[in-house]
Design an enzyme around this catalytic site. Structure first.
Site, short mmCIF file in Angstrom:
data_model
loop_
_atom_site.label_atom_id
_atom_site.label_comp_id
_atom_site.label_asym_id
_atom_site.label_seq_id
_atom_site.Cartn_x
_atom_site.Cartn_y
_atom_site.Cartn_z
N LYS A 274 22.54 -0.20 -31.90
CA LYS A 274 23.30 1.01 -31.57
C LYS A 274 22.42 2.24 -31.81
O LYS A 274 21.59 2.23 -32.71
CB LYS A 274 24.54 1.09 -32.46
CG LYS A 274 25.64 0.10 -32.09
CD LYS A 274 26.89 0.32 -32.93
CE LYS A 274 27.96 -0.72 -32.62
NZ LYS A 274 28.49 -0.64 -31.25
N ARG A 348 33.58 -10.44 -29.65
CA ARG A 348 34.15 -11.50 -28.80
C ARG A 348 33.60 -12.86 -29.20
O ARG A 348 34.26 -13.88 -29.02
CB ARG A 348 33.85 -11.16 -27.33
CG ARG A 348 32.39 -11.12 -26.97
CD ARG A 348 32.12 -10.36 -25.67
NE ARG A 348 32.28 -8.92 -25.85
CZ ARG A 348 32.14 -8.02 -24.88
NH1 ARG A 348 31.85 -8.41 -23.66
NH2 ARG A 348 32.30 -6.75 -25.13
N1 BES Z 1 32.34 -2.59 -32.55
C1 BES Z 1 31.99 -2.24 -31.22
C2 BES Z 1 33.11 -1.48 -30.50
C3 BES Z 1 33.47 -0.14 -31.04
C4 BES Z 1 32.96 1.00 -30.45
C5 BES Z 1 34.36 -0.02 -32.08
C6 BES Z 1 33.33 2.25 -30.94
C7 BES Z 1 34.72 1.22 -32.57
C8 BES Z 1 34.22 2.35 -32.01
C9 BES Z 1 31.67 -3.49 -30.40
O1 BES Z 1 31.15 -4.55 -31.11
C10 BES Z 1 30.65 -3.08 -29.40
O2 BES Z 1 29.61 -2.69 -29.81
N2 BES Z 1 31.00 -3.17 -28.14
C11 BES Z 1 30.12 -2.80 -27.10
C12 BES Z 1 30.17 -3.90 -26.09
C13 BES Z 1 29.08 -3.85 -25.09
C14 BES Z 1 27.75 -4.02 -25.74
C15 BES Z 1 29.29 -4.95 -24.06
C16 BES Z 1 30.60 -1.49 -26.52
O3 BES Z 1 31.82 -1.26 -26.42
O4 BES Z 1 29.76 -0.65 -26.19
ZN ZN Z 2 29.04 -4.48 -31.33
#
Ligand code: BES
Ligand code: ZN
Ligand code: ZN
Length: 497
Positions: A274, A348
């Site tokens: 991230k 997931r």
């Molecule tokens: N934990 C995150 C989702 C999230 C984003 C929670 C903002 C709370 C606040 C999740 O694991 C994630 O990183 N999802 C990605 C998925 C993508 C890489 C397919 C996302 O939503 O960007």
């Molecule tokens: Zn994630």
């Protein structure tokens, strides 16, 4: 929380009396018991403009009687007032009670009633709203001069039979306490709330309510072949935990509802790292687990007629020489293979194995709850939980319940074309990230691949589990989203049996 139910004229020790003030307040049932406290002067003040605007607060010293102050809570037009409005008003009042360092507040029940909202509902909403509003996270600051102030008692002043009011206030209290516990879990940093610590918390909860609790560690998770959970955990020095808790309403425990929670204690994104701004706050990536634990607390207190198994898959998602990588192919517990295209789509993966385990335990219905995608925030904002389902009738019951709890949920479609894209891979059965479009659908849809035909609801709380700013029902931080809705859903499923 101590709950007292008293007659409006009974002597009582409260430090403040909370009164609903509507347009034409004199029409409220029992208004004379409020007026008496002001020795006949209240009507004049109201004429001079004492605010009855919804959600306004004004505090006045009384002129007569035992309770020294009154907090008027504006409820606007009495006829238009909804349960939601009332809960929020009580939330605002709860915040003020903390600022005023009140230990014992009384509520003038009848002044909050209307044709739709009866005394029991007022008592429920007051207990729930006030205690949610009054929540504060005990932080880790040293040398703070803040005294450990707590609201300790609520008194309900009513002429109606006390048992129903007391029970309603108790239920509201149980809901609020469970929400507040879930908030605390979300607010705790990941170096403190590790998967092991979360499992210990669950163990204690299970002991308190007599749930059958199983905490599976790494070796048991390996034995079960949970390759997806293990892949996410691979880069971590923390052991993963699978938390399994059974609430047995029946001896047979034949077809429980499974509540499945994402318990990522910290999500760095892994090698699909991230950005530095997106990583702050990822201690909250166990909001789904917190919702399930909160709902189980309510279930333990109120003992609905429905069998429930709670399953939480917990690990952090870290970077290291051992961590899983994009292009890896992993094998889930179900036997399905998964091509990893993005290590940040880790929720997931852990849910896939948790759902497979739920099915192996005989779950006849599955609800999963997870901070799964940023996509849900893009689609719906931060105040709506995103939903996917494979069973509209099953989901209909949850919709009914969410209208009662005031937690907004909204369904998105999951089409055959979406499923096709999840199944598109040159090397495996599934891929974990089909593309940047339709994010929320692919996140939940992936979990759906492991559910099969079992009635299933997916709740994406990435937006709702955390508030960026203080709101009527609580402070900035963890919100305890879906605790009340899940708990009430279980109760409804029990009632329908
Ligand atoms: N934990 C995150 C989702 C999230 C984003 C929670 C903002 C709370 C606040 C999740 O694991 C994630 O990183 N999802 C990605 C998925 C993508 C890489 C397919 C996302 O939503 O960007
Ligand atoms: Zn994630
Ligand atoms: Zn995540």
């Amino acid at each position: 929380m101590e709950i007292n139910v008293l007659k409006p004229t009974e002597q009582n020790e409260a430090e403040i009396l909370i009164v609903g003030l509507s347009r034409h307040p004199e029409n409220a049932e029992g208004w004379e018991t409020v007026e008496e406290r002001f020795d006949g002067r209240l009507a004049g003040w109201i004429k001079d403009g004492l605010s009855f605007d919804p959600q306004s607060l004004s505090i006045y010293p009384t002129l007569k009687g035992d309770i020294p102050r009154v907090m008027f809570v504006g409820i606007g037009d009495r006829k238009k007032m909804t349960e939601d409005d009332l809960r929020r008003s009580f939330g605002i009042a709860g915040k003020q009670l903390i600022k005023e360092k009140i230990h014992y507040a009384a509520i003038h029940v009848a002044s909050f009633k209307n044709g739709e909202v009866n005394s029991g509902q007022v008592a429920h909403l007051a207990a729930e709203g006030i205690q949610m509003g009054a929540y504060r996270f005990a932080d880790y600051k040293t040398g703070s001069n803040e005294v450990d102030h707590r609201l300790e008692s609520l008194g309900f002043l009513t002429d109606e039979p006390s048992d129903a009011v007391r029970q309603a206030a108790f239920v509201g209290t149980v809901h609020a306490e469970a929400v507040n516990e879930a908030r605390t879990l979300v607010n705790m940093p990941a170096n403190i709330l590790t998967p092991t610590a979360m499992a210990e918390y669950a163990q204690e909860l299970g002991e308190a309510y007599g749930f059958e609790t199983d905490i599976l560690g790494r070796s048991e998770i390996e034995e079960l072949g949970m390759g997806a959970l293990l892949a996410v955990n691979q880069g971590s020095v923390e052991e993963p935990r699978l938390i399994v808790m059974k609430y047995k309403a029946t001896d047979s425990f034949e077809s429980p509802l499974a509540l499945v929670g994402k318990g990522i204690t910290f999500d760095t994104g892994g090698y699909s790292l991230k950005p530095k701004d997106g990583i702050v706050g990822m201690k909250g990536d166990m909001g789904g687990a917190a919702a399930v634990l909160g709902a189980m607390r309510v279930i333990g207190e109120l003992k609905p007629a429905k069998d429930v198994v709670a399953i939480i898959a917990s690990t952090d998602n870290m970077v290291s020489g051992n961590a899983f990588k994009p292009d890896d192919v992993i094998t889930s517990m179900s036997g399905k293979t998964i091509e990893i295209l993005n290590t940040d789509a880790e929720g997931r993966l852990v849910l896939a194995d948790a759902v497979t385990y739920a099915k192996q335990l005989g779950a006849s219905q599955v609800v999963d709850v997870a901070t799964l995608t940023g996509g849900v925030i893009v689609a719906l904002g931060k105040d709506k939980t995103g939903v996917l389902t494979n069973d509209d009738a099953f989901y209909g019951s949850l919709q009914d319940v969410s209208k009662k709890t005031g937690e907004f949920i909204w369904q998105l479609p999951l089409t055959e074309n979406d499923k096709k894209r999840l199944r598109k891979s040159d090397v495996a059965d599934l891929n974990n990230s089909p593309g940047r479009d339709g994010h929320m659908i692919f996140g939940g849809g992936f979990v759906g691949e492991f559910v099969g035909d079992t009635p299933w609801i997916h709740l994406d709380i990435a937006g709702t589990s955390h508030a960026d700013a203080a709101h009527d029902l609580g402070p900035q931080g963890g919100t305890g989203a879906m605790v009340r809705t899940l708990a009430l859903f279980v109760e409804k499923l029990g009632d329908d049996l």
